[in-house]
Scaffold this motif. Structure first.
Motif, PDB file in Angstrom:
ATOM      1  N   ASP A  61       0.832  -1.207   0.000  1.00  0.00           N
ATOM      2  CA  ASP A  61       0.000   0.000   0.000  1.00  0.00           C
ATOM      3  C   ASP A  61       0.862   1.251   0.000  1.00  0.00           C
ATOM      4  N   ASN A  62       1.900   1.250   0.837  1.00  0.00           N
ATOM      5  CA  ASN A  62       2.804   2.405   0.903  1.00  0.00           C
ATOM      6  C   ASN A  62       3.540   2.606  -0.416  1.00  0.00           C
ATOM      7  N   ALA A  63       3.979   1.527  -1.038  1.00  0.00           N
ATOM      8  CA  ALA A  63       4.680   1.624  -2.319  1.00  0.00           C
ATOM      9  C   ALA A  63       3.746   2.166  -3.409  1.00  0.00           C
ATOM     10  N   ALA A  64       2.503   1.714  -3.403  1.00  0.00           N
ATOM     11  CA  ALA A  64       1.539   2.198  -4.397  1.00  0.00           C
ATOM     12  C   ALA A  64       1.277   3.688  -4.200  1.00  0.00           C
ATOM     13  N   GLU A  65       1.156   4.108  -2.957  1.00  0.00           N
ATOM     14  CA  GLU A  65       0.927   5.528  -2.681  1.00  0.00           C
ATOM     15  C   GLU A  65       2.132   6.359  -3.105  1.00  0.00           C
ATOM     16  N   THR A  67       4.286   5.633  -5.418  1.00  0.00           N
ATOM     17  CA  THR A  67       4.322   5.640  -6.880  1.00  0.00           C
ATOM     18  C   THR A  67       3.327   6.657  -7.433  1.00  0.00           C
ATOM     19  N   GLY A  68       2.134   6.700  -6.843  1.00  0.00           N
ATOM     20  CA  GLY A  68       1.135   7.684  -7.262  1.00  0.00           C
ATOM     21  C   GLY A  68       1.613   9.105  -7.024  1.00  0.00           C
ATOM     22  N   ASN A  69       2.235   9.337  -5.879  1.00  0.00           N
ATOM     23  CA  ASN A  69       2.760  10.675  -5.579  1.00  0.00           C
ATOM     24  C   ASN A  69       3.861  11.060  -6.559  1.00  0.00           C
ATOM     25  N   ALA A  70       4.725  10.116  -6.901  1.00  0.00           N
ATOM     26  CA  ALA A  70       5.803  10.392  -7.848  1.00  0.00           C
ATOM     27  C   ALA A  70       5.242  10.691  -9.237  1.00  0.00           C
ATOM     28  N   ALA A  71       4.226   9.950  -9.636  1.00  0.00           N
ATOM     29  CA  ALA A  71       3.609  10.190 -10.938  1.00  0.00           C
ATOM     30  C   ALA A  71       2.962  11.579 -10.980  1.00  0.00           C
ATOM     31  N   GLU A  72       2.300  11.941  -9.896  1.00  0.00           N
ATOM     32  CA  GLU A  72       1.671  13.262  -9.828  1.00  0.00           C
ATOM     33  C   GLU A  72       2.729  14.365  -9.890  1.00  0.00           C
ATOM     34  N   ALA A  73       3.818  14.199  -9.161  1.00  0.00           N
ATOM     35  CA  ALA A  73       4.896  15.191  -9.166  1.00  0.00           C
ATOM     36  C   ALA A  73       5.525  15.293 -10.557  1.00  0.00           C
ATOM     37  N   THR A  74       5.670  14.168 -11.240  1.00  0.00           N
ATOM     38  CA  THR A  74       6.228  14.166 -12.589  1.00  0.00           C
ATOM     39  C   THR A  74       5.314  14.918 -13.544  1.00  0.00           C
ATOM     40  N   GLY A  75       4.016  14.695 -13.412  1.00  0.00           N
ATOM     41  CA  GLY A  75       3.049  15.408 -14.247  1.00  0.00           C
ATOM     42  C   GLY A  75       3.088  16.907 -13.997  1.00  0.00           C
TER      43      GLY A  75
END
Length: 100
Positions: A61-65, A67-75
């Motif tokens: 769960d922590n890894a998925a969160e 990853t989502g945060n990193a994707a959002e920051a990249t966007g």
């Protein structure tokens, strides 16, 4: 583990037939103690596995969160870069003077 407990119980049962009442009671108590120990060990093993699975689930769960945060920051970084490029091009078209 049940096989071990059953083996001890079978040995205890066979030995009970040839023993005195006191010996039979002691053998039965020993067999019960072994069965209790086996049961407690099995229960502890199940609890350990449950705890390990819970920890693994939390890690996923922590890894998925993350990853989502990193994707959002990249966007957001890509959008900021596109805006900066557009602003630079707009400034270049106006000889470096905004609004001209």
């Amino acid at each position: 583990m049940n096989k071990i407990a059953l083996s001890f119980a079978a040995v205890a049962a066979l030995s009970l037939a040839a023993c005195s009442d006191k010996a039979q009671n002691e053998a039965a108590e020993a067999a019960n103690a072994v069965a209790t120990d086996v049961s407690n060990t099995a229960e502890a093993g199940v609890n350990s596995v449950d705890n390990a699975l819970d920890a693994a689930g939390n890690s996923m769960d922590n890894a998925a969160e993350a990853t989502g945060n990193a994707a959002e920051a990249t966007g957001e970084a890509a959008a900021n870069g596109a805006n900066a490029t557009a602003n630079a091009l707009d400034n270049d078209e106006n000889d470096g003077e905004p609004g001209k």
